[in-house]
Design a protein around this motif. Structure first.
Motif, PDB file in Angstrom:
ATOM      1  N   ASP A  77       1.020  -1.283  -0.178  1.00 27.81           N
ATOM      2  CA  ASP A  77       0.383  -0.267   0.398  1.00 27.81           C
ATOM      3  C   ASP A  77       1.131   0.889  -0.441  1.00 27.81           C
ATOM      4  O   ASP A  77       0.739   2.285   0.163  1.00 27.81           O
ATOM      5  N   TYR A 112       0.708   3.021   9.183  1.00 25.13           N
ATOM      6  CA  TYR A 112      -0.474   3.808   8.126  1.00 25.13           C
ATOM      7  C   TYR A 112      -0.878   4.889   8.764  1.00 25.13           C
ATOM      8  O   TYR A 112      -1.650   5.459   8.447  1.00 25.13           O
ATOM      9  N   ALA A 118      -4.950   4.574   4.243  1.00 28.84           N
ATOM     10  CA  ALA A 118      -5.895   3.953   5.441  1.00 28.84           C
ATOM     11  C   ALA A 118      -5.604   2.375   5.126  1.00 28.84           C
ATOM     12  O   ALA A 118      -5.381   2.017   4.534  1.00 28.84           O
ATOM     13  N   TYR A 119      -5.958   2.277   6.802  1.00 23.03           N
ATOM     14  CA  TYR A 119      -5.636   0.990   6.825  1.00 23.03           C
ATOM     15  C   TYR A 119      -6.990  -0.186   6.842  1.00 23.03           C
ATOM     16  O   TYR A 119      -8.055  -0.642   7.585  1.00 23.03           O
ATOM     17  N   ASP A 120      -6.820  -0.498   5.755  1.00 23.00           N
ATOM     18  CA  ASP A 120      -7.422  -1.002   5.564  1.00 23.00           C
ATOM     19  C   ASP A 120      -8.558  -3.019   5.913  1.00 23.00           C
ATOM     20  O   ASP A 120      -7.253  -3.147   6.144  1.00 23.00           O
ATOM     21  N   THR A 124      -9.409  -6.939   2.118  1.00 22.97           N
ATOM     22  CA  THR A 124      -8.728  -5.493   0.965  1.00 22.97           C
ATOM     23  C   THR A 124      -7.640  -5.406   0.274  1.00 22.97           C
ATOM     24  O   THR A 124      -6.894  -5.480  -0.299  1.00 22.97           O
ATOM     25  N   ARG A 125      -7.040  -5.112   1.645  1.00 19.72           N
ATOM     26  CA  ARG A 125      -5.072  -5.409   1.718  1.00 19.72           C
ATOM     27  C   ARG A 125      -4.732  -6.775   0.007  1.00 19.72           C
ATOM     28  O   ARG A 125      -3.971  -6.434  -0.068  1.00 19.72           O
ATOM     29  N   HIS A 151      -8.109  -2.091  -8.291  1.00 22.75           N
ATOM     30  CA  HIS A 151      -7.201  -0.937  -7.159  1.00 22.75           C
ATOM     31  C   HIS A 151      -6.465  -0.176  -8.669  1.00 22.75           C
ATOM     32  O   HIS A 151      -5.911   0.984  -8.180  1.00 22.75           O
TER      33      HIS A 151
END
Length: 326
Positions: A77, A112, A118-120, A124-125, A151
């Motif tokens: 990320d 993050y 954003a710490y999804d 999602t990551r 993404h």
């Protein structure tokens, strides 16, 4: 369970301080002379890490001749995969084919928060990591690359410079969850088997998650991912990042150390004694332990200085001398 045995390869982190650079270079060349295969640089903004991995590894490439260079691992990320590809391809060229690209989904919540990212949720990551791997591999191909995902989007981009290592620098993917380890088994050349870090920080939970039975289960997930992708597990190197390494003079000294550390984390000493992420004992015991783990679990790619590192690299020299390349 481990499949065909790969030769032992040992890795450590580069020297901690960059000042003065002359001392840093001398220490790095000492690592090379001791027979270590790779230097590995983590990718964090917090927690005491203080260098950018790709920049430091480029400096290391200029200071050495045989040492391999690895990110361990890039937080997906933190950079767009197009940028990751370009940096990886450039460092592969600069190092004349000594670079290994390690990448993961990102996990340390303090990174993050400090960077305002954003710490999804983990799913999602990992979704983003799946797409990043596709983009990075695609850009190492010979043709203009297109990609349309949830993404990332890439349109007609030619990946350059061309890689020295074909079809691309080795890919290292590390993780601790079933999904990531199955993904790694299908995509990576080297798979780092780690603790689950859903909590976003290290702690006793990570130690418990690296118990021998749990690690055996994790290796099974890697093999499942390889089979699903039509790959042989023998094509994959398994890596273990040891969080506790100490070469002792005697067996009793080793047992006393393990008892103290176990008490600190409120776990049974056998959790540490049997953990594939712990290496404590006299040289002969350490050599025998690593050979047994390779035979039974498949671990041949070994980082020896994470967490509680050895007191000095010279203490590891007899182990490296006995096993490296065998």
């Amino acid at each position: 369970m481990g499949g065909a045995a790969h030769p032992f390869r040992f890795s450590v982190t580069p020297p901690g301080s960059l000042a003065p650079m002359s001392a840093w270079v001398a220490d790095l060349r000492r690592i090379e002379d001791l027979g270590f295969d790779t230097v590995v640089v983590a990718d964090h903004f917090t927690g005491g890490w203080d260098v950018e991995p790709m920049v430091v590894l480029t400096a290391a490439a200029m200071a050495t001749t045989t040492l391999r260079l690895q990110t361990g691992v890039l937080g997906n990320d933190y950079r767009h995969p197009v940028q990751v590809h370009r940096m990886a391809a450039t460092l592969d060229a600069v190092s004349e084919g000594r670079f290994t690209l390690g990448i993961g989904a990102g996990w340390m919540v303090s990174d993050y928060e400090a960077a305002g990212l954003a710490y999804d949720p983990p799913g999602t990551r990992v979704d983003r990591l799946v797409e990043s791997l596709a983009v990075i591999k695609g850009l190492f191909g010979p043709h203009p690359f297109d990609f349309a995902g949830a993404h990332y989007t890439v349109r007609g981009l030619v990946g350059s410079p061309p890689p020295v290592q074909r079809p691309h620098p080795p890919l290292f993917v590390g993780g601790g969850s079933p999904r990531v380890l199955r993904l790694a088994g299908g995509e990576a050349d080297i798979v780092g088997v780690n603790a689950s870090l859903r909590a976003g920080e290290m702690g006793a939970h990570a130690i418990v998650d690296l118990r021998r039975p749990r690690v055996e289960e994790k290796v099974g997930w890697v093999h499942q991912g390889a089979a699903a992708a039509g790959r042989s597990p023998d094509d994959i190197e398994l890596e273990m990042n040891h969080w506790l390494v100490r070469v002792t003079k005697t067996e009793s000294e080793a047992d006393e150390l393990l008892a103290r550390v176990a008490a600190r984390y409120e776990v049974d000493p056998t959790v540490l004694t049997e953990s594939p992420s712990v290496l404590v004992g006299p040289v002969a015991r350490c050599i025998e332990t690593l050979q047994e783990r390779r035979e039974q679990l498949g671990f041949s790619n070994l980082q020896l200085d994470a967490g509680f590192p050895p007191k000095d690299l010279d203490s590891l020299a007899p182990i490296v001398a006995a096993l490296a390349g065998t």
